[in-house]
Design a protein around this motif. Structure first.
Motif, PDB file in Angstrom:
ATOM      1  N   ASP A 105       0.820  -1.209   0.000  1.00 29.40           N
ATOM      2  CA  ASP A 105       0.000   0.000   0.000  1.00 29.40           C
ATOM      3  C   ASP A 105       0.857   1.263   0.000  1.00 29.40           C
ATOM      4  O   ASP A 105       0.405   2.330   0.419  1.00 29.40           O
ATOM      5  CB  ASP A 105      -0.930   0.009   1.213  1.00 29.40           C
ATOM      6  CG  ASP A 105      -0.162  -0.142   2.528  1.00 29.40           C
ATOM      7  OD1 ASP A 105       1.086  -0.244   2.476  1.00 29.40           O
ATOM      8  OD2 ASP A 105      -0.801  -0.166   3.590  1.00 29.40           O
ATOM      9  N   VAL A 106       2.094   1.158  -0.456  1.00 28.42           N
ATOM     10  CA  VAL A 106       3.007   2.307  -0.417  1.00 28.42           C
ATOM     11  C   VAL A 106       3.288   2.872  -1.808  1.00 28.42           C
ATOM     12  O   VAL A 106       3.857   3.954  -1.911  1.00 28.42           O
ATOM     13  CB  VAL A 106       4.341   1.926   0.254  1.00 28.42           C
ATOM     14  CG1 VAL A 106       4.128   1.626   1.721  1.00 28.42           C
ATOM     15  CG2 VAL A 106       4.994   0.738  -0.454  1.00 28.42           C
ATOM     16  N   PHE A 107       2.899   2.152  -2.863  1.00 34.42           N
ATOM     17  CA  PHE A 107       3.205   2.582  -4.220  1.00 34.42           C
ATOM     18  C   PHE A 107       1.964   3.104  -4.926  1.00 34.42           C
ATOM     19  O   PHE A 107       0.897   2.485  -4.871  1.00 34.42           O
ATOM     20  CB  PHE A 107       3.812   1.440  -5.031  1.00 34.42           C
ATOM     21  CG  PHE A 107       5.085   0.886  -4.447  1.00 34.42           C
ATOM     22  CD1 PHE A 107       6.150   1.730  -4.158  1.00 34.42           C
ATOM     23  CD2 PHE A 107       5.215  -0.468  -4.184  1.00 34.42           C
ATOM     24  CE1 PHE A 107       7.317   1.229  -3.619  1.00 34.42           C
ATOM     25  CE2 PHE A 107       6.382  -0.976  -3.645  1.00 34.42           C
ATOM     26  CZ  PHE A 107       7.437  -0.126  -3.359  1.00 34.42           C
ATOM     27  N   ASP A 108       2.146   4.230  -5.609  1.00 33.33           N
ATOM     28  CA  ASP A 108       1.081   4.746  -6.464  1.00 33.33           C
ATOM     29  C   ASP A 108       0.949   3.894  -7.717  1.00 33.33           C
ATOM     30  O   ASP A 108      -0.161   3.615  -8.196  1.00 33.33           O
ATOM     31  CB  ASP A 108       1.398   6.196  -6.826  1.00 33.33           C
ATOM     32  CG  ASP A 108       0.455   6.765  -7.863  1.00 33.33           C
ATOM     33  OD1 ASP A 108       0.767   6.657  -9.070  1.00 33.33           O
ATOM     34  OD2 ASP A 108      -0.596   7.311  -7.470  1.00 33.33           O
ATOM     35  N   SER A 109       2.091   3.462  -8.251  1.00 30.60           N
ATOM     36  CA  SER A 109       2.118   2.615  -9.447  1.00 30.60           C
ATOM     37  C   SER A 109       3.464   1.927  -9.524  1.00 30.60           C
ATOM     38  O   SER A 109       4.470   2.421  -8.995  1.00 30.60           O
ATOM     39  CB  SER A 109       1.855   3.440 -10.719  1.00 30.60           C
ATOM     40  OG  SER A 109       2.635   4.614 -10.730  1.00 30.60           O
ATOM     41  N   VAL A 110       3.482   0.776 -10.189  1.00 35.27           N
ATOM     42  CA  VAL A 110       4.679  -0.050 -10.320  1.00 35.27           C
ATOM     43  C   VAL A 110       4.789  -0.516 -11.766  1.00 35.27           C
ATOM     44  O   VAL A 110       3.770  -0.782 -12.419  1.00 35.27           O
ATOM     45  CB  VAL A 110       4.626  -1.277  -9.373  1.00 35.27           C
ATOM     46  CG1 VAL A 110       5.929  -2.062  -9.448  1.00 35.27           C
ATOM     47  CG2 VAL A 110       4.342  -0.854  -7.945  1.00 35.27           C
ATOM     48  N   ALA A 111       6.036  -0.617 -12.282  1.00 34.79           N
ATOM     49  CA  ALA A 111       6.234  -1.104 -13.647  1.00 34.79           C
ATOM     50  C   ALA A 111       7.431  -2.038 -13.696  1.00 34.79           C
ATOM     51  O   ALA A 111       8.430  -1.825 -12.995  1.00 34.79           O
ATOM     52  CB  ALA A 111       6.434   0.064 -14.608  1.00 34.79           C
ATOM     53  N   LEU A 112       7.316  -3.072 -14.523  1.00 35.64           N
ATOM     54  CA  LEU A 112       8.404  -4.013 -14.776  1.00 35.64           C
ATOM     55  C   LEU A 112       8.968  -3.712 -16.161  1.00 35.64           C
ATOM     56  O   LEU A 112       8.210  -3.452 -17.106  1.00 35.64           O
ATOM     57  CB  LEU A 112       7.881  -5.448 -14.708  1.00 35.64           C
ATOM     58  CG  LEU A 112       8.910  -6.559 -14.478  1.00 35.64           C
ATOM     59  CD1 LEU A 112       9.567  -6.401 -13.115  1.00 35.64           C
ATOM     60  CD2 LEU A 112       8.247  -7.935 -14.580  1.00 35.64           C
ATOM     61  N   ILE A 113      10.291  -3.755 -16.285  1.00 35.51           N
ATOM     62  CA  ILE A 113      10.953  -3.314 -17.512  1.00 35.51           C
ATOM     63  C   ILE A 113      11.937  -4.371 -17.985  1.00 35.51           C
ATOM     64  O   ILE A 113      12.742  -4.877 -17.202  1.00 35.51           O
ATOM     65  CB  ILE A 113      11.725  -1.997 -17.285  1.00 35.51           C
ATOM     66  CG1 ILE A 113      10.840  -0.935 -16.658  1.00 35.51           C
ATOM     67  CG2 ILE A 113      12.332  -1.489 -18.583  1.00 35.51           C
ATOM     68  CD1 ILE A 113      11.600   0.276 -16.183  1.00 35.51           C
ATOM     69  N   GLY A 114      11.891  -4.677 -19.253  1.00 39.99           N
ATOM     70  CA  GLY A 114      12.910  -5.501 -19.895  1.00 39.99           C
ATOM     71  C   GLY A 114      13.531  -4.733 -21.042  1.00 39.99           C
ATOM     72  O   GLY A 114      12.881  -3.892 -21.672  1.00 39.99           O
ATOM     73  N   THR A 115      14.788  -4.965 -21.319  1.00 39.49           N
ATOM     74  CA  THR A 115      15.462  -4.292 -22.433  1.00 39.49           C
ATOM     75  C   THR A 115      15.699  -5.285 -23.555  1.00 39.49           C
ATOM     76  O   THR A 115      15.953  -6.464 -23.324  1.00 39.49           O
ATOM     77  CB  THR A 115      16.811  -3.698 -21.978  1.00 39.49           C
ATOM     78  OG1 THR A 115      17.630  -4.739 -21.444  1.00 39.49           O
ATOM     79  CG2 THR A 115      16.597  -2.642 -20.910  1.00 39.49           C
ATOM     80  N   GLU A 116      15.623  -4.784 -24.756  1.00 37.17           N
ATOM     81  CA  GLU A 116      15.769  -5.655 -25.924  1.00 37.17           C
ATOM     82  C   GLU A 116      16.213  -4.815 -27.104  1.00 37.17           C
ATOM     83  O   GLU A 116      15.954  -3.613 -27.170  1.00 37.17           O
ATOM     84  CB  GLU A 116      14.417  -6.337 -26.233  1.00 37.17           C
ATOM     85  CG  GLU A 116      14.467  -7.363 -27.341  1.00 37.17           C
ATOM     86  CD  GLU A 116      15.383  -8.528 -27.016  1.00 37.17           C
ATOM     87  OE1 GLU A 116      16.585  -8.393 -27.357  1.00 37.17           O
ATOM     88  OE2 GLU A 116      14.934  -9.524 -26.444  1.00 37.17           O
ATOM     89  N   GLY A 117      16.893  -5.448 -28.035  1.00 37.60           N
ATOM     90  CA  GLY A 117      17.246  -4.797 -29.283  1.00 37.60           C
ATOM     91  C   GLY A 117      16.368  -5.334 -30.395  1.00 37.60           C
ATOM     92  O   GLY A 117      16.034  -6.535 -30.435  1.00 37.60           O
ATOM     93  N   TYR A 118      15.959  -4.466 -31.305  1.00 36.77           N
ATOM     94  CA  TYR A 118      15.052  -4.852 -32.378  1.00 36.77           C
ATOM     95  C   TYR A 118      15.653  -4.455 -33.714  1.00 36.77           C
ATOM     96  O   TYR A 118      16.270  -3.382 -33.844  1.00 36.77           O
ATOM     97  CB  TYR A 118      13.689  -4.185 -32.194  1.00 36.77           C
ATOM     98  CG  TYR A 118      13.015  -4.550 -30.887  1.00 36.77           C
ATOM     99  CD1 TYR A 118      12.224  -5.681 -30.786  1.00 36.77           C
ATOM    100  CD2 TYR A 118      13.203  -3.770 -29.747  1.00 36.77           C
ATOM    101  CE1 TYR A 118      11.610  -6.028 -29.580  1.00 36.77           C
ATOM    102  CE2 TYR A 118      12.602  -4.099 -28.545  1.00 36.77           C
ATOM    103  CZ  TYR A 118      11.810  -5.232 -28.464  1.00 36.77           C
ATOM    104  OH  TYR A 118      11.216  -5.579 -27.267  1.00 36.77           O
TER     105      TYR A 118
END
Length: 818
Positions: free
Chosen positions: A91-104
């Motif tokens: 209950d402490v986060f307004d929003s959360v995101a998971l990130i992956g990096t990739e080359g295209y």
């Protein structure tokens, strides 16, 4: 009433400084140099560290990652279950995101381009508080498998690929062999967390990724935005409580996690981005601050001499009705005028220094786009100039205000004579200069010796005449991991064609090229090895290579053999280990024929050790904690992301062009990127150390010059004021050696006192730089003695001219002096 006298004082002060050109020029050069280096370094410090992130309310942005110190993993990443738990169960986060990096891969056939991108969960842009200026961001529905063929473009990529067409929304874009629909374009000033991402795709979780079996399978970054009023410490406490709760929910992970000392770090995003350079930049700013202080001391000494010479003038003004405040204001105005002009010149010097700093690698620093002159830097420089003027202006001010100006006329006209108090003041200032120079030179000496030790370390391979280039096989054309037949066939054809290029002696592929920034590791089980209580399973580096890899890199095979074409997919599974693992787990015996299971489960594949090769450095020549390496033949493993490694005997540019032609012939849509020679990769690994050393040497050299000039100034003025005394001594039969020892002895005593005082500062400094040293003791006696010798030699050089002047004094002329 007050405006007139003030303007008169300003006008008089400026005229006086203009008339005394030698004094003013000397002071301005000193101030321009010292303020200039401070401006240049502060520009870098502010742009990289102090400047807020370019997102609204950026102080609420965090990054989170799992750590396993017991396994040697002090900076890990996150898994999909972590993201789901932290999003739903805190209950402490307004929003959360998971990130992956990739080359295209994008572009046209025959001219493929590599574009860096990120695949992110739908709340990514909400966390950063930034939305596309054309189109929209991702919806939750688009983060599902089968509905994820949409893309958001950066402003720059939109310009490059679609020429700024505002009707781009809805158009198709081919990425790595698959078609995607553009749904949005980010604003021009938007920069990704990964800094170089130019497009974003939705992160669509597979059922396997969301299962509890995937807990602690960490591969992704995570950012979050705190709710208003929540602190970082409160967020850390909540995540720690969640981790304890999950240990109770999944007891099968508890023994492993307790042995690994598992935890999660919650860190402000800006701190995480700059953590690798933070201490170095602060130390450099402190170093140039000391240089500025030395410059202030030099100018203060000049001002002190000048104020003593002007005592009669000031006494006359006092007798004519000028109060002490009016006289003090006059002296202060002159000091501030010098400081203001020095500040302006310092800004110019700082601007001129920024390109020089870029040659030392500042463009490669995190957040380097913010390194430029701005309002904050200008305000800093002018505030620094004002403070500088007050500092060096206070010395002559105190000298004058503490004197009885009426007494000047009772001294028999000796208005320029330096009193005992003024002499002690000047000598004390010079001692401070020498002590500061000693501190700076100790730092530069330690860093120089450390870099020398680093460069003497063997990386474990021979980088000469070795080219490397990266390629990544798209799943759409070469199959998923586990379906490796097409990928293996392609790699074999490419390597065979490269070996046929004239000038190429060896060619291979590797998934873990040393000094490339890639980090692969696997947990393994050694059959027949009983771990001690509390000992964690081995987690060495994992490198999938071609059969010619050890020859291309000149890595020696110490026992057994390397890989060959016979180690195919249907042959018995084999591996090669490095010497570190061999000595650690098979001490005193050969590991050839021993079995290793790749993983911790009984169903994981078992491989036989067929060779032992030399250990190599993988990330840094100064690596102190090796983790070992296990090599797998590419014909028996899955490999998509790899570096080609080519040993050549002719011009690199010709070979690179030929390799590109072969790649275009093999797959016209597959770009070759990150093309570098291995010597360049090794040089890049020490660029931070080299830059710190060069800058510290430059600042130390400037400090040495200022200290020598300070000693020279004291002695030269002492000789000038003691002309009558020296003439009498010579007339009474004083030997040349006596005169020389008196003058030179004064300078050397000042230098020796500075060394003693500086020793305390050096002891503080070595604690700060200890973490930056490699195989060098912070209290290395050779460095301390060498720096002391250099300073004493500089002091002796500073004594030469005053000594010559003293010897040229004629007794008859000296006795006619006032």
């Amino acid at each position: 009433m007050c405006e007139g006298p003030m303007l008169q004082d300003v006008e008089f002060g400026l005229k006086l400084l203009w008339r005394e050109k030698a004094f003013s020029l000397t002071a301005l050069i000193t101030l321009a140099l010292t303020i200039g280096v401070n401006t240049a370094i502060f520009t870098v410090l502010y742009g990289v560290i102090l400047r807020p992130l370019a997102y609204p309310e950026s102080e609420r942005l965090l990054t989170l990652y799992n750590v396993y110190p017991g396994w040697g993993v002090i900076e890990g990443s996150n898994g999909v279950p972590d993201y789901l738990d932290r999003k739903a169960m805190t209950d402490v986060f307004d929003s959360v995101a998971l990130i992956g990096t990739e080359g295209y891969e994008t572009g046209f056939e025959g001219s493929p381009q590599r574009v860096n991108g990120e695949y992110v969960t739908p709340d990514y842009f909400r966390v950063l508080r930034c939305q596309p200026f054309l189109g929209r961001a991702f919806t939750a529905e688009e983060a599902t498998v089968g509905k994820d063929r949409v893309v958001v473009l950066s402003y720059g990529l939109w310009k490059d690929l679609f020429a700024g067409d505002r009707n781009v929304v809805g158009r198709e874009l081919r990425l790595t062999g698959r078609s995607y629909r553009a749904i949005g374009v980010m604003p021009e000033g938007f920069r990704a967390v990964g800094d170089d991402a130019r497009l974003w795709l939705p992160f669509a979780f597979t059922p396997q990724q969301t299962s509890d079996d995937e807990r602690h399978s960490n591969s992704w970054g995570m950012i979050a935005r705190l709710k208003p009023g929540i602190t970082v410490a409160q967020a850390q406490q909540r995540i720690d409580a969640l981790n304890r709760h999950n240990m109770d929910r999944f007891p099968r992970f508890r023994p492993m996690l307790e042995n690994a000392h598992f935890g999660t770090r919650v860190i402000p995003l800006r701190d995480e981005l700059v953590k690798t350079v933070c201490s170095t930049l602060y130390l450099l700013q402190a170093a140039v601050g000391l240089v500025l202080l030395m410059g202030c001391i030099n100018v203060a000494n000049l001002m002190l001499v000048r104020s003593n010479v002007r005592l009669k003038e000031l006494a006359v003004r006092h007798c004519l009705g000028a109060g002490r405040w009016r006289i003090s204001r006059q002296l202060l105005i002159e000091s501030l005028a010098l400081a203001a002009v020095g500040g302006v010149l310092g800004i110019g010097m700082g601007l001129a220094g920024l390109p020089l700093l870029s040659c030392l690698g500042t463009n490669d620093l995190p957040r380097a786009e913010g390194i430029h002159l701005n309002g904050t830097v200008l305000a800093f420089t002018f505030a620094l100039a004002l403070l500088t003027g007050l500092v060096f202006g206070s010395v002559p001010l105190l000298n004058v205000t503490r004197r009885d100006l009426n007494d000047i006329f009772r001294q028999g006209g000796r208005t320029g004579t330096m009193g005992r108090r003024a002499m002690w003041t000047r000598s004390a200032l010079v001692v401070c200069q020498v002590s500061l120079a000693f501190v700076l030179l100790i730092g530069s000496g330690l860093l120089t010796l450390s870099l020398r030790r680093v460069l003497s370390v063997s990386p474990g391979f021979k980088p000469e005449n070795v080219l490397s280039a990266r390629l990544k096989l798209p799943v759409a054309r070469y199959g998923n991991y586990g379906d490796d037949a097409r990928a293996r066939a392609f790699i074999g054809r490419v390597l065979e064609s490269i070996r046929a290029i004239p000038g190429v002696s060896h060619a291979s592929a590797t998934s873990y090229l040393p000094f490339s920034g890639i980090n692969n590791s696997d947990t393994i089980t050694i059959e027949g090895y009983a771990r001690a209580p509390g000992e964690n399973p081995p987690m060495p580096g994992s490198n999938t290579v071609g059969p010619d890899y050890f020859s291309a890199m000149s890595i020696p095979v110490l026992r057994g053999r390397g890989f060959s074409d016979s180690d195919g997919p249907n042959a018995p599974r084999v591996i090669v280990i490095d010497d570190y693992l061999a000595k650690k787990y098979w001490p005193g015996r050969a590991p050839i024929g021993a079995k290793i299971r790749r993983g911790l489960n009984s169903t994981d594949p078992v491989c036989t050790i067929v060779g032992v090769v030399g250990s190599v450095k993988t990330r840094d020549l100064a690596e102190r904690n090796p983790m070992g390496l296990v090599y797998y033949p590419y014909q028996q493993d899955s490999i998509r992301d790899m570096h080609l490694v080519v040993k050549t005997s002719k011009d690199d540019l010709q070979v690179i062009a030929a390799i590109r032609r072969e790649m275009l012939h093999a797959d016209p849509e597959l770009p070759l990127f990150d093309v570098k020679t291995m010597p360049l990769r090794l040089a890049a690994s020490v660029v931070d150390r080299r830059a710190a050393m060069i800058l510290s040497l430059a600042f130390g050299g400037l400090a040495l010059i200022l200290a020598a000039v300070g000693i020279y100034g004291v002695l030269a003025y002492s000789v000038a004021q003691r002309t009558r005394e020296l003439g009498i001594r010579v007339a009474l039969g004083a030997a040349v050696s006596d005169v020389l020892s008196m003058i030179a002895g004064q300078g050397l005593r000042l230098a020796a006192a500075g060394l003693v005082v500086g020793l305390g500062g050096a002891l503080v400094l070595i604690r700060l730089v200890a973490s930056m040293l490699f195989e060098v003791k912070p209290s290395d006696p050779g460095v301390f003695l060498g720096v002391a010798a250099v300073l004493m030699f500089a002091a002796m050089a500073a004594c030469v001219v005053p000594c010559v002047r003293a010897l040229r004094i004629h007794p008859a002329n000296a006795l006619r002096c006032e």
